[in-house]
Design a protein around this motif. Sequence first.
Motif, mmCIF file in Angstrom:
data_model
loop_
_atom_site.group_PDB
_atom_site.id
_atom_site.type_symbol
_atom_site.label_atom_id
_atom_site.label_comp_id
_atom_site.label_asym_id
_atom_site.label_seq_id
_atom_site.Cartn_x
_atom_site.Cartn_y
_atom_site.Cartn_z
ATOM 1 N N LEU A 7 0.864 -1.177 0.000
ATOM 2 C CA LEU A 7 0.000 0.000 0.000
ATOM 3 C C LEU A 7 0.903 1.230 0.000
ATOM 4 C CD1 LEU A 7 -3.102 0.670 0.265
ATOM 5 C CD2 LEU A 7 -2.618 1.152 2.668
ATOM 6 N N ALA A 8 0.714 2.116 -0.987
ATOM 7 C CA ALA A 8 1.565 3.306 -1.103
ATOM 8 C C ALA A 8 0.896 4.503 -0.425
ATOM 9 C CB ALA A 8 1.832 3.624 -2.574
ATOM 10 N N ILE A 9 1.701 5.245 0.341
ATOM 11 C CA ILE A 9 1.246 6.458 1.025
ATOM 12 C C ILE A 9 2.092 7.613 0.514
ATOM 13 C CG2 ILE A 9 0.739 7.529 3.244
ATOM 14 C CD1 ILE A 9 -0.568 4.757 2.851
ATOM 15 N N ASP A 119 0.913 -6.205 3.192
ATOM 16 C CA ASP A 119 1.987 -6.558 4.132
ATOM 17 C C ASP A 119 3.014 -5.441 4.307
ATOM 18 O OD1 ASP A 119 0.888 -9.093 4.471
ATOM 19 O OD2 ASP A 119 2.061 -9.953 2.810
ATOM 20 N N TYR A 120 3.087 -4.537 3.323
ATOM 21 C CA TYR A 120 4.148 -3.521 3.349
ATOM 22 C C TYR A 120 3.588 -2.131 3.050
ATOM 23 C CZ TYR A 120 6.830 -7.800 2.803
ATOM 24 O OH TYR A 120 7.323 -9.069 2.964
ATOM 25 N N PHE A 121 4.040 -1.151 3.831
ATOM 26 C CA PHE A 121 3.781 0.249 3.547
ATOM 27 C C PHE A 121 4.919 0.782 2.671
ATOM 28 C CE2 PHE A 121 1.369 0.137 7.588
ATOM 29 C CZ PHE A 121 0.273 0.930 7.277
ATOM 30 N N LEU A 122 4.589 1.490 1.598
ATOM 31 C CA LEU A 122 5.572 2.238 0.816
ATOM 32 C C LEU A 122 5.277 3.712 1.057
ATOM 33 C CD1 LEU A 122 7.821 2.449 -1.371
ATOM 34 C CD2 LEU A 122 5.996 2.360 -3.087
ATOM 35 N N ASN A 214 7.464 -2.851 7.139
ATOM 36 C CA ASN A 214 6.559 -3.977 7.366
ATOM 37 C C ASN A 214 5.306 -3.443 8.063
ATOM 38 O OD1 ASN A 214 8.590 -5.515 6.318
ATOM 39 N ND2 ASN A 214 8.924 -6.757 8.154
ATOM 40 N N ARG A 215 4.175 -3.932 7.644
ATOM 41 C CA ARG A 215 2.907 -3.424 8.172
ATOM 42 C C ARG A 215 2.855 -3.488 9.696
ATOM 43 N NH1 ARG A 215 -3.313 -4.743 6.407
ATOM 44 N NH2 ARG A 215 -4.284 -4.386 8.430
#
Length: 421
Positions: A7-9, A119-122, A214-215
Motif C-alpha cells: 500500500l503506497a502512502i 503486508d508492506y507500507f511504501l 513492514n505493516r
Amino acid sequence: MINNKVLAIILGGGQGSRLYPLTKDRSKPAVPIAGKYRLVDIPISNCINSDIKRMFVLTQFNSASLNRHIKNTYHFSFFSSAFVDVLAAEQTPHNKTWFQGTADAVRQSMHHFLRHDFDYFLILSGDQLYQMDYEKMIAAHIKAKAKISIATIPVNAKDATEFGILKSDDSNVVTSFIEKPDTSLLPEWTSEVSDEMKGQGRNYLASMGIYVFNRDLLTKLMENPDTNDFGKEIIPQAIDQHKTLSYQYEGYWTDIGNIDSFFEANIGLTADIPQFDLYDRKKRVYTNARMLPTTKLAGTMLEKAVIAEGCIISAAKIEQSVIGIRSRIGDESTVINTYMMGCDRYETLDQIQNNKIEVLMGIGQRCFIKNAIIDKNCRIGDDVRINGGKHLEDTETDTYFVKDGIVVIKKGAVIPKGYVI
C-alpha cells in the motif's frame, strides 16, 4: 505478486511555504510541472509503472485542486482493486489537531489504511522529481528480511549537510544515521558507493525520504504519539532496534523544496538530453488526458524549448524555456530561461477581436521575459519587460514575487502594458 502486498502512502507535505507563491492557492503536490503535469503525478506514475496501484495521498492545505486533478485523471477498471484516494487532515472526537509531521499524518490516517489487505507500507514524498522502480526496492527489502528499508542516493560533501545521512555495512544494513551533519563531521560518514559515484565525489548516502515498512512494525511504531516525523524521529530511533536496509539509487532525483530547485528542475527539461526523461515508454508520466488541439507557431525561432499542446505562439524567440498548455505569446516577444505554466481555458474569438478584455491571457506583443516563472492564467500586457536575475532584491507585490533573482508572476495576475520588472 509482490505488489499486491503493498500500500503506497504519498505525503503531500505541509503548507509549502518555501514554494510560495506557487502554493498560495494550491497544495504542494498540485503545483504544475513540466508544462502539463502536476507534482503528484510523479510518485503516482512511479507506482503505476511499478505495478503498485493502491495509493493514498495525504494533504491538509488547499487540497481542492489536488482532489479535482486526481478525480479527473486516475480512473481504474470497476473490476480492479486499484485506486488513488486523497485524505485531508480531519478532526475526530479522538484528535482535533492538524498533521504535526510526516509520521503524524500517517498515524492520523492509519484507520483508513488498515481496512486494506497488505503486508508492506511504501511511504513516498509528493514533491520530488525522479523515476524509480519501487518493485526492485521492495524485492530487496523482502530478500534481506528487513523491517524497514530506506532509499538512499549518493551525494557530495556540499549537499550532505542538507540531508539525513546514513552509514551502512557490507550487507547494506544501516548502522547509524545523522540529520544534516556539520561539515566537520563528514569524514566519519562516508559509505561504500559505486566507482561512478566515487568519481563524482558522491561518497555520502542521503535519505531520499522514501521508505518501506513492514505493516506490523509501522502499526506498532505509530502507537507512540510523541513521534511526529519519519526523518527526524522514527528512522533514527528504529535503526538500533529493527533491521533497516539501505537501498541505493543512482538515477536522477531532486527534491522540489523551494523556488530555486523548482525552477532548475523545469528549465533542466530543455537540455538536449535531460536528466529527467519524459520520453521513456517504460517510465511514462501520467496526467489528465486533456483533449487539446495541436500547438500553432508562426515566425518563432525556437532554441531548446519545450512546448505543451494547445498553444498559440507568434513570438520572435523562445529560448531555454518550458511553455505550458494553452499558452498564448504575442508578436515580436522574446522569452528566455522561463517556465510559463499556461492557462486553464481559452478566451473566445469574440472577446479577443472586440477588445472586451483590456489585457488578454498569456504574453502580449513586444514583451521581453527572462528568468521568470509565470503561474497559471496570467495576463501580461504589450511591451512588458521582466528581466530576472541576481541584480533584483527579494521582494513581493500583489502581482509578483522575487526570490533568488527569479521573478514569479502570481496565479491570475495582470501585468499592465509597458510595465517593467
